[in-house]
Design an enzyme around this catalytic site. Sequence first.
Site, PDB file in Angstrom:
ATOM      1  N   HIS A  60      -0.993  11.451  -7.077  1.00 53.47           N
ATOM      2  CA  HIS A  60      -0.504  10.346  -7.899  1.00 53.47           C
ATOM      3  C   HIS A  60      -1.665   9.863  -8.768  1.00 53.47           C
ATOM      4  CE1 HIS A  60       3.238   9.096  -5.364  1.00 53.47           C
ATOM      5  NE2 HIS A  60       3.069  10.408  -5.390  1.00 53.47           N
ATOM      6  N   GLU A  62      -3.174   6.961  -8.923  1.00 46.57           N
ATOM      7  CA  GLU A  62      -4.176   6.217  -8.172  1.00 46.57           C
ATOM      8  C   GLU A  62      -5.006   7.128  -7.275  1.00 46.57           C
ATOM      9  OE1 GLU A  62      -0.604   3.452  -8.801  1.00 46.57           O
ATOM     10  OE2 GLU A  62      -0.942   5.565  -8.398  1.00 46.57           O
ATOM     11  N   SER A  85       3.353  -0.040 -11.276  1.00 50.29           N
ATOM     12  CA  SER A  85       3.238  -0.644  -9.950  1.00 50.29           C
ATOM     13  C   SER A  85       3.027   0.440  -8.893  1.00 50.29           C
ATOM     14  CB  SER A  85       4.517  -1.435  -9.647  1.00 50.29           C
ATOM     15  OG  SER A  85       4.441  -2.056  -8.388  1.00 50.29           O
ATOM     16  N   CYS A  87       3.216   2.779  -5.819  1.00 51.47           N
ATOM     17  CA  CYS A  87       4.209   3.089  -4.792  1.00 51.47           C
ATOM     18  C   CYS A  87       3.626   2.734  -3.417  1.00 51.47           C
ATOM     19  CB  CYS A  87       4.596   4.569  -4.878  1.00 51.47           C
ATOM     20  SG  CYS A  87       3.255   5.683  -4.365  1.00 51.47           S
ATOM     21  N   CYS A  90       0.438   4.792  -2.602  1.00 51.34           N
ATOM     22  CA  CYS A  90      -0.768   4.322  -3.293  1.00 51.34           C
ATOM     23  C   CYS A  90      -1.148   2.914  -2.854  1.00 51.34           C
ATOM     24  CB  CYS A  90      -0.568   4.426  -4.804  1.00 51.34           C
ATOM     25  SG  CYS A  90      -0.391   6.156  -5.325  1.00 51.34           S
TER      26      CYS A  90
END
Length: 154
Positions: A60, A62, A85, A87, A90
């Site tokens: 992802h 992040e 935002s 998940c 993360c």
Amino acid sequence: MGDETRYETDAAMLVVAAEEARAGLAEGGIPIGAALFTRDGRLLGRGHNRRVQHDDPSVHGETDAFRNAGRQTSYRDTVMVTTLSPCWYCSGLVRQFGIGRVVVGDDRSFLGGQGWLAENGVEVTVVNDPDLIELMSTWIDEHPALWNEDIGED
């Protein structure tokens, strides 16, 4: 990373994450970008969602930025800046490593675990940048199956 540039505002830090989101989109991936900074705005690492490009569901935005930052002795005084935002996966990364602050570019297209982060002592700032909201909402409309795969929906 060697770059001593200081990104002194949330907006300046968010530009870095947005560049990453657009890079992911250009590669045929999911347009989510992130960057990890020190509290005083020094860039530690940047990255974007590469699950399509690497055929790896764990990459992802992040996590890519976090990995690219390398080892830190502490994450308490770091800031994770993300275009969307985070998940639950993360958000768990933020809690696991004690990242002290999260800046969210868009929580309208998707609302992850940012409330849980705030409830547990993480400083969360939501920007809701119109360009990032448009980028993500358009992409979701055009790729609903891939989006649902990314967020773990059937």
